[in-house]
Motif scaffolding. Sequence first.
Motif, PDB file in Angstrom:
ATOM      1  N   THR A  79      12.799 -17.180 -21.764  1.00 38.57           N
ATOM      2  CA  THR A  79      12.489 -16.678 -22.977  1.00 38.57           C
ATOM      3  C   THR A  79      11.878 -15.585 -22.773  1.00 38.57           C
ATOM      4  O   THR A  79      12.019 -14.644 -23.689  1.00 38.57           O
ATOM      5  CB  THR A  79      11.643 -17.714 -23.373  1.00 38.57           C
ATOM      6  N   GLU A  80      11.326 -15.116 -21.662  1.00 42.22           N
ATOM      7  CA  GLU A  80      10.753 -13.845 -21.377  1.00 42.22           C
ATOM      8  C   GLU A  80      11.878 -12.567 -21.614  1.00 42.22           C
ATOM      9  O   GLU A  80      11.759 -11.519 -21.878  1.00 42.22           O
ATOM     10  CB  GLU A  80      10.088 -13.860 -20.167  1.00 42.22           C
ATOM     11  N   ARG A  81      13.099 -12.927 -21.187  1.00 45.71           N
ATOM     12  CA  ARG A  81      14.046 -12.116 -21.151  1.00 45.71           C
ATOM     13  C   ARG A  81      14.640 -11.683 -22.559  1.00 45.71           C
ATOM     14  O   ARG A  81      14.698 -10.623 -22.876  1.00 45.71           O
ATOM     15  CB  ARG A  81      15.179 -12.336 -20.239  1.00 45.71           C
ATOM     16  N   LEU A  82      14.622 -12.743 -23.088  1.00 52.62           N
ATOM     17  CA  LEU A  82      15.104 -12.763 -24.551  1.00 52.62           C
ATOM     18  C   LEU A  82      13.878 -11.821 -25.425  1.00 52.62           C
ATOM     19  O   LEU A  82      14.453 -10.977 -26.199  1.00 52.62           O
ATOM     20  CB  LEU A  82      15.233 -14.053 -25.084  1.00 52.62           C
ATOM     21  N   ARG A  83      12.553 -12.097 -25.079  1.00 49.23           N
ATOM     22  CA  ARG A  83      11.552 -11.537 -25.907  1.00 49.23           C
ATOM     23  C   ARG A  83      11.583  -9.847 -25.464  1.00 49.23           C
ATOM     24  O   ARG A  83      11.584  -9.039 -26.339  1.00 49.23           O
ATOM     25  CB  ARG A  83      10.077 -12.021 -25.200  1.00 49.23           C
ATOM     26  N   ARG A  84      11.773  -9.544 -24.243  1.00 51.35           N
ATOM     27  CA  ARG A  84      11.935  -8.190 -23.856  1.00 51.35           C
ATOM     28  C   ARG A  84      12.953  -7.531 -24.518  1.00 51.35           C
ATOM     29  O   ARG A  84      13.111  -6.244 -25.017  1.00 51.35           O
ATOM     30  CB  ARG A  84      12.020  -8.055 -22.333  1.00 51.35           C
ATOM     31  N   ALA A  85      14.289  -8.161 -24.497  1.00 51.70           N
ATOM     32  CA  ALA A  85      15.459  -7.502 -25.227  1.00 51.70           C
ATOM     33  C   ALA A  85      15.366  -7.335 -26.494  1.00 51.70           C
ATOM     34  O   ALA A  85      15.603  -6.226 -26.975  1.00 51.70           O
ATOM     35  CB  ALA A  85      16.684  -8.432 -25.060  1.00 51.70           C
ATOM     36  N   HIS A  86      14.572  -8.200 -27.242  1.00 48.41           N
ATOM     37  CA  HIS A  86      14.394  -8.212 -28.746  1.00 48.41           C
ATOM     38  C   HIS A  86      13.557  -7.186 -28.880  1.00 48.41           C
ATOM     39  O   HIS A  86      13.603  -6.206 -29.731  1.00 48.41           O
ATOM     40  CB  HIS A  86      13.877  -9.647 -29.310  1.00 48.41           C
ATOM     41  N   GLN A  87      12.341  -6.964 -28.055  1.00 47.20           N
ATOM     42  CA  GLN A  87      11.498  -5.804 -28.302  1.00 47.20           C
ATOM     43  C   GLN A  87      12.175  -4.540 -27.900  1.00 47.20           C
ATOM     44  O   GLN A  87      11.649  -3.633 -28.826  1.00 47.20           O
ATOM     45  CB  GLN A  87      10.135  -5.982 -27.228  1.00 47.20           C
ATOM     46  N   PHE A  88      12.820  -4.334 -27.033  1.00 49.35           N
ATOM     47  CA  PHE A  88      13.747  -3.108 -26.574  1.00 49.35           C
ATOM     48  C   PHE A  88      14.490  -2.717 -27.791  1.00 49.35           C
ATOM     49  O   PHE A  88      14.663  -1.702 -28.314  1.00 49.35           O
ATOM     50  CB  PHE A  88      14.329  -3.279 -25.342  1.00 49.35           C
ATOM     51  N   HIS A  89      15.335  -3.705 -28.284  1.00 48.35           N
ATOM     52  CA  HIS A  89      16.042  -3.668 -29.592  1.00 48.35           C
ATOM     53  C   HIS A  89      15.421  -3.004 -30.624  1.00 48.35           C
ATOM     54  O   HIS A  89      15.585  -1.770 -31.257  1.00 48.35           O
ATOM     55  CB  HIS A  89      16.925  -4.771 -29.859  1.00 48.35           C
ATOM     56  N   ARG A  90      14.299  -3.539 -31.121  1.00 46.27           N
ATOM     57  CA  ARG A  90      13.383  -3.192 -32.173  1.00 46.27           C
ATOM     58  C   ARG A  90      13.013  -1.644 -31.936  1.00 46.27           C
ATOM     59  O   ARG A  90      12.852  -0.827 -32.718  1.00 46.27           O
ATOM     60  CB  ARG A  90      12.285  -4.213 -32.593  1.00 46.27           C
ATOM     61  N   THR A  91      12.394  -1.403 -30.820  1.00 49.56           N
ATOM     62  CA  THR A  91      11.692  -0.221 -30.469  1.00 49.56           C
ATOM     63  C   THR A  91      13.074   0.842 -30.440  1.00 49.56           C
ATOM     64  O   THR A  91      12.788   2.113 -30.887  1.00 49.56           O
ATOM     65  CB  THR A  91      11.532  -0.044 -28.927  1.00 49.56           C
ATOM     66  N   ALA A  92      14.311   0.567 -29.919  1.00 48.79           N
ATOM     67  CA  ALA A  92      15.379   1.773 -30.024  1.00 48.79           C
ATOM     68  C   ALA A  92      15.615   1.867 -31.704  1.00 48.79           C
ATOM     69  O   ALA A  92      15.899   3.002 -32.227  1.00 48.79           O
ATOM     70  CB  ALA A  92      16.477   1.342 -29.316  1.00 48.79           C
ATOM     71  N   GLN A  93      15.642   0.921 -32.458  1.00 49.96           N
ATOM     72  CA  GLN A  93      15.862   1.168 -33.898  1.00 49.96           C
ATOM     73  C   GLN A  93      14.761   1.721 -34.489  1.00 49.96           C
ATOM     74  O   GLN A  93      15.053   2.724 -35.227  1.00 49.96           O
ATOM     75  CB  GLN A  93      15.807  -0.379 -34.490  1.00 49.96           C
ATOM     76  N   ARG A  94      13.635   1.672 -34.164  1.00 45.86           N
ATOM     77  CA  ARG A  94      12.505   2.244 -34.674  1.00 45.86           C
ATOM     78  C   ARG A  94      12.663   4.084 -33.900  1.00 45.86           C
ATOM     79  O   ARG A  94      12.601   5.046 -35.071  1.00 45.86           O
ATOM     80  CB  ARG A  94      11.149   2.086 -34.181  1.00 45.86           C
ATOM     81  N   PHE A  95      12.991   4.119 -32.977  1.00 45.79           N
ATOM     82  CA  PHE A  95      13.315   5.714 -32.428  1.00 45.79           C
ATOM     83  C   PHE A  95      14.609   6.289 -33.186  1.00 45.79           C
ATOM     84  O   PHE A  95      14.220   7.418 -33.448  1.00 45.79           O
ATOM     85  CB  PHE A  95      13.355   5.708 -31.006  1.00 45.79           C
ATOM     86  N   ASP A  96      15.265   5.441 -33.592  1.00 45.78           N
ATOM     87  CA  ASP A  96      16.434   6.135 -34.365  1.00 45.78           C
ATOM     88  C   ASP A  96      16.011   6.443 -35.753  1.00 45.78           C
ATOM     89  O   ASP A  96      16.471   7.350 -36.303  1.00 45.78           O
ATOM     90  CB  ASP A  96      17.750   5.018 -34.344  1.00 45.78           C
ATOM     91  N   GLU A  97      15.241   5.519 -36.325  1.00 45.61           N
ATOM     92  CA  GLU A  97      14.518   5.851 -37.796  1.00 45.61           C
ATOM     93  C   GLU A  97      13.880   6.981 -37.780  1.00 45.61           C
ATOM     94  O   GLU A  97      13.948   7.750 -38.826  1.00 45.61           O
ATOM     95  CB  GLU A  97      13.836   4.560 -38.190  1.00 45.61           C
ATOM     96  N   LEU A  98      13.136   7.195 -36.694  1.00 42.68           N
ATOM     97  CA  LEU A  98      12.138   8.507 -36.676  1.00 42.68           C
ATOM     98  C   LEU A  98      12.722   9.742 -36.300  1.00 42.68           C
ATOM     99  O   LEU A  98      12.507  10.621 -36.844  1.00 42.68           O
ATOM    100  CB  LEU A  98      10.851   8.039 -35.654  1.00 42.68           C
ATOM    101  N   TYR A  99      13.805   9.617 -35.479  1.00 41.30           N
ATOM    102  CA  TYR A  99      14.336  10.876 -34.754  1.00 41.30           C
ATOM    103  C   TYR A  99      15.800  10.846 -35.017  1.00 41.30           C
ATOM    104  O   TYR A  99      16.334  11.984 -34.576  1.00 41.30           O
ATOM    105  CB  TYR A  99      13.805  10.956 -33.270  1.00 41.30           C
ATOM    106  N   GLY A 100      16.538   9.893 -35.633  1.00 45.16           N
ATOM    107  CA  GLY A 100      17.578  10.043 -35.746  1.00 45.16           C
ATOM    108  C   GLY A 100      18.559   9.438 -34.444  1.00 45.16           C
ATOM    109  O   GLY A 100      18.154   9.455 -33.490  1.00 45.16           O
ATOM    110  N   GLU A 101      19.756   8.928 -34.832  1.00 45.89           N
ATOM    111  CA  GLU A 101      20.604   8.332 -33.829  1.00 45.89           C
ATOM    112  C   GLU A 101      21.007   9.283 -32.878  1.00 45.89           C
ATOM    113  O   GLU A 101      21.322  10.600 -33.154  1.00 45.89           O
ATOM    114  CB  GLU A 101      22.022   7.579 -34.417  1.00 45.89           C
ATOM    115  N   GLU A 102      21.119   8.788 -31.424  1.00 43.56           N
ATOM    116  CA  GLU A 102      21.761   9.713 -30.372  1.00 43.56           C
ATOM    117  C   GLU A 102      23.227   9.709 -30.564  1.00 43.56           C
ATOM    118  O   GLU A 102      23.934   9.024 -31.108  1.00 43.56           O
ATOM    119  CB  GLU A 102      21.275   9.196 -29.094  1.00 43.56           C
ATOM    120  N   ASP A 103      23.662  10.950 -30.288  1.00 42.50           N
ATOM    121  CA  ASP A 103      24.978  11.359 -30.295  1.00 42.50           C
ATOM    122  C   ASP A 103      25.601  11.456 -28.839  1.00 42.50           C
ATOM    123  O   ASP A 103      25.072  11.973 -27.858  1.00 42.50           O
ATOM    124  CB  ASP A 103      25.388  12.616 -30.723  1.00 42.50           C
ATOM    125  N   ARG A 104      26.422  10.280 -28.402  1.00 40.79           N
ATOM    126  CA  ARG A 104      26.706  10.008 -27.233  1.00 40.79           C
ATOM    127  C   ARG A 104      27.686  11.320 -26.444  1.00 40.79           C
ATOM    128  O   ARG A 104      27.488  11.506 -25.560  1.00 40.79           O
ATOM    129  CB  ARG A 104      27.867   8.703 -27.026  1.00 40.79           C
TER     130      ARG A 104
END
Length: 116
Positions: A79-104
């Motif tokens: 469950t800790e791994r799931l929690r961290r993965a969810h938290q990372f996902h939400r953080t990445a989404q927030r950064f995309d909202e603030l700064y735009g999505e990265e271009d590979r």
Amino acid sequence: MSIDIEDFEERAPEELEEPSNAERVLQFLHEHSDKAWKASTIAKRADVNENSISAVLNRLKEQDLVRHKGSYWAITDDTERLRRAHQFHRTAQRFDELYGEEDREEWIEASERANE
């Protein structure tokens, strides 16, 4: 798929975005964590194209977010791994909202220039 115009007008853009296939699978497996499921059933119940489900499940397995035995799949018991993965996902989404999505492609070009 369509939504009511009232929902369209009142909801924020992020509320209108569809969850990814991986998010749908994890949500389904989490909600039914007392069972293990066959891939075809997960695809149907999580509303994921059956042609995509194997790739989705294998990526999640590589990330240790699901378990696999025989023809059955289940959510990880870490469950800790799931929690961290969810938290990372939400953080990445927030950064995309603030700064735009990265271009590979932009990252690859920058890496190639740095290595010249």
